[in-house]
Design a protein around this motif. Structure first.
Motif, PDB file in Angstrom:
ATOM      1  N   LEU A  86       0.832  -1.194   0.000  1.00 29.37           N
ATOM      2  CA  LEU A  86       0.000   0.000   0.000  1.00 29.37           C
ATOM      3  C   LEU A  86       0.871   1.249   0.000  1.00 29.37           C
ATOM      4  N   GLN A 159      -7.831   2.160  -2.547  1.00 31.74           N
ATOM      5  CA  GLN A 159      -8.350   1.200  -1.578  1.00 31.74           C
ATOM      6  C   GLN A 159      -9.214   1.878  -0.515  1.00 31.74           C
ATOM      7  N   ARG A 173      -3.738   0.587  -3.340  1.00 28.84           N
ATOM      8  CA  ARG A 173      -3.204  -0.775  -3.403  1.00 28.84           C
ATOM      9  C   ARG A 173      -2.309  -0.868  -4.632  1.00 28.84           C
TER      10      ARG A 173
END
Length: 198
Positions: A86, A159, A173
C-alpha cells in the motif's frame, strides 16, 4: 527488476484484473471545516514555515477518467505497507483534480527526478492543460498515465479514502511498479526544489 516486481505482485494477488470501482470523492460522514473552538493557537504561516524544514520527494499523481488524462503535483506521498503493498498520498479537499481521480478509481504515482522541476511546475498549475506536450504511456495494470522519463512509477487502485482536516488521505493498493537504478530524486525544501550534492 521491474518485471520481477510485477510478477511478485501478481503472484500475491495484488494485480487483480477486476475493473476499478469509482470512489466517493467526498467520503461520508460529510466533511466539515474545523470549528473555531477546535483550532490550536498555531499561526498558519508559522506552521508552513516550520514544516517546510522537512525535505520531501516530489511526485505527479495521474489518472484517466472519461474526459481523458488528469493529474497534479504532490509532495505528500509515502509508502504505507509491504503486505499488502500500500501507498498513501494526501490531496486538498478543494482540489479540482481529485474528483476525477476518484471517478477513475485508479492512479499512477510518477516519482520525479532531479531535472524534472519544470514538469512538476506544469502539473502544479490549476486549470491549465497539464498534459500539453507531455509524453506518456499507459501504466501496465490500470492504464493511468505513466510519464516518460520518470525514474520510478507506482500503478495503484484506490483502496480507502480518509478525512484529515482540510485534506483527504488516499490509500492505494499497488498493482505494479518499476524504476531505474540511476538518477537523483527531485527534492522540495523550504519552498524550493533541490537535489543531492556530493
Amino acid at each position: 527488476m521491474a518485471a520481477t516486481v510485477v510478477r511478485y505482485l501478481r503472484s500475491v494477488g495484488a494485480a487483480a484484473t477486476a475493473p476499478a470501482e469509482p470512489v466517493e470523492a467526498l467520503p461520508r460522514p460529510d466533511l466539515r471545516a474545523v470549528r473555531d473552538d477546535e483550532r490550536l493557537p498555531v499561526d498558519p504561516a508559522e506552521f508552513r514555515g516550520v514544516l517546510g524544514h522537512f525535505a520531501t520527494g516530489v511526485t505527479v499523481v495521474t489518472a484517466r477518467d472519461e474526459a481523458g488524462p488528469t493529474g497534479f503535483a504532490c509532495q505528500s506521498f509515502a509508502s504505507l505497507s509491504l503486505d499488502p503493498p500500500l501507498v498513501v498520498f494526501m490531496v486538498g479537499r478543494t482540489s479540482t483534480t481529485w474528483p476525477r481521480i476518484a471517478r477513475a478509481g485508479t492512479f499512477c504515482v510518477n516519482i520525479l527526478g532531479a531535472e524534472q522541476g519544470p514538469l512538476c511546475r506544469a502539473f502544479a498549475v490549476s486549470g491549465a492543460d497539464k498534459f500539453a506536450g507531455v509524453p506518456y504511456d499507459a501504466a501496465p495494470v490500470t492504464g493511468s498515465p505513466r510519464l516518460d522519463g520518470v525514474p520510478a512509477w507506482v500503478d495503484c487502485r484506490i483502496q480507502n479514502v480518509h478525512t484529515g482536516g482540510d485534506h483527504l488521505i488516499v490509500v492505494g493498493r499497488v498493482e505494479a511498479l518499476g524504476g531505474t537504478a540511476e538518477g537523483d530524486p527531485l527534492l522540495f525544501h523550504r519552498g524550493r526544489f533541490g537535489r543531492f550534492t556530493d
